[in-house]
Design a protein around this motif. Structure first.
Motif, PDB file in Angstrom:
ATOM      1  N   ILE A  35       1.017  -0.978   0.030  1.00 33.41           N
ATOM      2  CA  ILE A  35      -0.374  -0.123  -0.379  1.00 33.41           C
ATOM      3  C   ILE A  35       0.842   1.409   0.354  1.00 33.41           C
ATOM      4  O   ILE A  35       0.724   2.149  -0.674  1.00 33.41           O
ATOM      5  CB  ILE A  35      -0.682   0.004   1.076  1.00 33.41           C
ATOM      6  N   LYS A  36       1.964   0.867   1.184  1.00 37.14           N
ATOM      7  CA  LYS A  36       2.732   2.934   0.921  1.00 37.14           C
ATOM      8  C   LYS A  36       3.739   2.571  -0.586  1.00 37.14           C
ATOM      9  O   LYS A  36       3.746   3.804  -0.501  1.00 37.14           O
ATOM     10  CB  LYS A  36       3.418   2.180   2.476  1.00 37.14           C
ATOM     11  N   GLY A  37       3.893   1.651  -0.703  1.00 39.58           N
ATOM     12  CA  GLY A  37       5.225   1.200  -1.661  1.00 39.58           C
ATOM     13  C   GLY A  37       4.671   1.963  -2.993  1.00 39.58           C
ATOM     14  O   GLY A  37       4.997   2.484  -4.136  1.00 39.58           O
ATOM     15  N   ALA A  38       2.780   1.829  -2.848  1.00 41.05           N
ATOM     16  CA  ALA A  38       1.777   3.062  -3.961  1.00 41.05           C
ATOM     17  C   ALA A  38       1.709   3.891  -4.518  1.00 41.05           C
ATOM     18  O   ALA A  38       1.325   4.333  -5.057  1.00 41.05           O
ATOM     19  CB  ALA A  38       0.750   1.784  -4.162  1.00 41.05           C
ATOM     20  N   GLY A  39       2.713   4.375  -3.152  1.00 38.96           N
ATOM     21  CA  GLY A  39       1.924   6.194  -3.083  1.00 38.96           C
ATOM     22  C   GLY A  39       1.177   6.441  -2.604  1.00 38.96           C
ATOM     23  O   GLY A  39       0.267   7.798  -2.613  1.00 38.96           O
ATOM     24  N   ILE A  40       0.075   5.175  -1.941  1.00 39.15           N
ATOM     25  CA  ILE A  40      -0.883   5.680  -0.695  1.00 39.15           C
ATOM     26  C   ILE A  40      -0.587   6.195   0.771  1.00 39.15           C
ATOM     27  O   ILE A  40       0.827   5.215   1.412  1.00 39.15           O
ATOM     28  CB  ILE A  40      -1.871   3.930  -1.078  1.00 39.15           C
ATOM     29  N   ARG A  47     -16.838   0.596   8.020  1.00 39.80           N
ATOM     30  CA  ARG A  47     -18.121  -0.186   7.741  1.00 39.80           C
ATOM     31  C   ARG A  47     -19.392   0.450   8.293  1.00 39.80           C
ATOM     32  O   ARG A  47     -19.956   1.220   9.601  1.00 39.80           O
ATOM     33  CB  ARG A  47     -17.530  -1.749   8.457  1.00 39.80           C
ATOM     34  N   LEU A  48     -19.881   0.165   8.423  1.00 41.59           N
ATOM     35  CA  LEU A  48     -22.005   0.315   8.378  1.00 41.59           C
ATOM     36  C   LEU A  48     -22.808  -0.770   7.808  1.00 41.59           C
ATOM     37  O   LEU A  48     -22.663  -1.462   6.417  1.00 41.59           O
ATOM     38  CB  LEU A  48     -22.889   1.543   8.019  1.00 41.59           C
ATOM     39  N   GLY A  49     -23.660  -1.548   8.806  1.00 35.10           N
ATOM     40  CA  GLY A  49     -23.758  -3.054   8.942  1.00 35.10           C
ATOM     41  C   GLY A  49     -22.300  -3.812   7.336  1.00 35.10           C
ATOM     42  O   GLY A  49     -21.407  -3.839   8.197  1.00 35.10           O
ATOM     43  N   ASN A  50     -23.489  -4.229   6.713  1.00 36.09           N
ATOM     44  CA  ASN A  50     -21.936  -4.502   5.921  1.00 36.09           C
ATOM     45  C   ASN A  50     -21.731  -4.108   4.709  1.00 36.09           C
ATOM     46  O   ASN A  50     -20.836  -4.743   3.549  1.00 36.09           O
ATOM     47  CB  ASN A  50     -22.955  -6.500   5.430  1.00 36.09           C
ATOM     48  N   ARG A  51     -21.647  -2.697   4.110  1.00 33.74           N
ATOM     49  CA  ARG A  51     -21.062  -1.918   2.977  1.00 33.74           C
ATOM     50  C   ARG A  51     -19.701  -1.217   3.934  1.00 33.74           C
ATOM     51  O   ARG A  51     -20.100  -1.513   5.133  1.00 33.74           O
ATOM     52  CB  ARG A  51     -22.101  -0.635   3.019  1.00 33.74           C
ATOM     53  N   LEU A  52     -18.497  -1.506   2.932  1.00 38.58           N
ATOM     54  CA  LEU A  52     -17.184  -0.498   3.147  1.00 38.58           C
ATOM     55  C   LEU A  52     -17.151   0.367   2.880  1.00 38.58           C
ATOM     56  O   LEU A  52     -17.629   1.070   1.502  1.00 38.58           O
ATOM     57  CB  LEU A  52     -16.753  -1.908   3.103  1.00 38.58           C
ATOM     58  N   PHE A  53     -16.267   1.333   2.922  1.00 39.85           N
ATOM     59  CA  PHE A  53     -16.624   2.687   1.856  1.00 39.85           C
ATOM     60  C   PHE A  53     -14.690   2.580   2.850  1.00 39.85           C
ATOM     61  O   PHE A  53     -14.435   3.119   3.956  1.00 39.85           O
ATOM     62  CB  PHE A  53     -17.123   3.526   3.143  1.00 39.85           C
ATOM     63  N   MET A  54     -14.208   3.210   1.879  1.00 35.39           N
ATOM     64  CA  MET A  54     -12.764   3.335   2.012  1.00 35.39           C
ATOM     65  C   MET A  54     -12.673   4.447   1.347  1.00 35.39           C
ATOM     66  O   MET A  54     -12.883   5.101   0.262  1.00 35.39           O
ATOM     67  CB  MET A  54     -11.503   2.232   0.877  1.00 35.39           C
ATOM     68  N   ILE A  55     -11.307   5.936   2.446  1.00 36.50           N
ATOM     69  CA  ILE A  55     -10.614   6.615   1.681  1.00 36.50           C
ATOM     70  C   ILE A  55      -9.604   7.457   1.227  1.00 36.50           C
ATOM     71  O   ILE A  55      -8.121   5.533   2.937  1.00 36.50           O
ATOM     72  CB  ILE A  55     -10.972   7.635   2.904  1.00 36.50           C
ATOM     73  N   MET A  56      -8.899   6.526   0.216  1.00 38.07           N
ATOM     74  CA  MET A  56      -7.305   6.690   0.492  1.00 38.07           C
ATOM     75  C   MET A  56      -6.944   8.257   0.388  1.00 38.07           C
ATOM     76  O   MET A  56      -7.804   8.882  -0.651  1.00 38.07           O
ATOM     77  CB  MET A  56      -7.355   5.983  -1.122  1.00 38.07           C
ATOM     78  N   GLU A  57      -5.810   8.422   0.655  1.00 38.50           N
ATOM     79  CA  GLU A  57      -4.996   9.386   0.056  1.00 38.50           C
ATOM     80  C   GLU A  57      -3.319   8.985  -0.878  1.00 38.50           C
ATOM     81  O   GLU A  57      -3.155   8.429   0.475  1.00 38.50           O
ATOM     82  CB  GLU A  57      -4.729  10.071   2.058  1.00 38.50           C
ATOM     83  N   VAL A  58      -3.425   9.911  -1.144  1.00 42.81           N
ATOM     84  CA  VAL A  58      -2.673   9.300  -2.347  1.00 42.81           C
ATOM     85  C   VAL A  58      -1.380  11.086  -2.223  1.00 42.81           C
ATOM     86  O   VAL A  58      -2.060  11.644  -3.099  1.00 42.81           O
ATOM     87  CB  VAL A  58      -3.104   8.704  -3.478  1.00 42.81           C
ATOM     88  N   ASN A  59      -0.272  10.592  -2.583  1.00 43.54           N
ATOM     89  CA  ASN A  59       0.445  11.485  -3.360  1.00 43.54           C
ATOM     90  C   ASN A  59       0.904  11.127  -4.870  1.00 43.54           C
ATOM     91  O   ASN A  59      -0.385  10.219  -5.973  1.00 43.54           O
ATOM     92  CB  ASN A  59       2.087  11.809  -3.023  1.00 43.54           C
ATOM     93  N   GLU A  60       1.517  12.108  -5.652  1.00 42.50           N
ATOM     94  CA  GLU A  60       1.822  12.635  -7.064  1.00 42.50           C
ATOM     95  C   GLU A  60       2.238  11.188  -7.523  1.00 42.50           C
ATOM     96  O   GLU A  60       1.929  10.988  -9.150  1.00 42.50           O
ATOM     97  CB  GLU A  60       2.374  13.360  -7.122  1.00 42.50           C
TER      98      GLU A  60
END
Length: 110
Positions: A35-40, A47-60
């Motif tokens: 993950i880190k090596g990819a620039g993240i 999670r809410l119930g069975n729904r997942l929500f992901m936030i990614m902050e990435v570099n250039e």
């Protein structure tokens, strides 16, 4: 810094959801490195119930294409992804083979 939001569903089974969360309390070091090596620079999953929500902050240096290629060539990432698929299920609008779907930003308080 750029930010992306993605979503995915888990199988609606309390035992599987608990196992999934347990894995995410101790993510394998090779996965963190990937993950880190990819620039993240930051990643959060909610999670809410069975729904997942992901936030990614990435570099250039980050690109979805490069991350996908790197993941495909990394046996440990492939092992993790196969294991996680035991718990995950594609969203109804997902195309064949799609897991995490990129969400459209519709509002921002700037």
């Amino acid at each position: 810094m750029k930010k992306y939001a993605l979503c995915l569903d888990l199988k609606d089974d309390p035992q599987l959801i608990a196992e999934y969360e347990s894995y995410h309390k101790a993510v394998w070091p090779e996965i963190i490195d990937s993950i880190k090596g990819a620039g993240i620079s930051n990643m959060e999953i909610y999670r809410l119930g069975n729904r997942l929500f992901m936030i990614m902050e990435v570099n250039e240096t980050f690109s979805f294409e490069a991350k996908a290629k790197s993941d495909a060539e990394n046996p440990k990432v492939q092992e993790w992804e196969l294991l996680m698929w035991k718990y995950q299920q594609a969203l109804p609008m997902a195309k064949e083979g799609e897991k995490w779907l990129l969400m459209d930003k519709i509002f921002g308080l700037d």
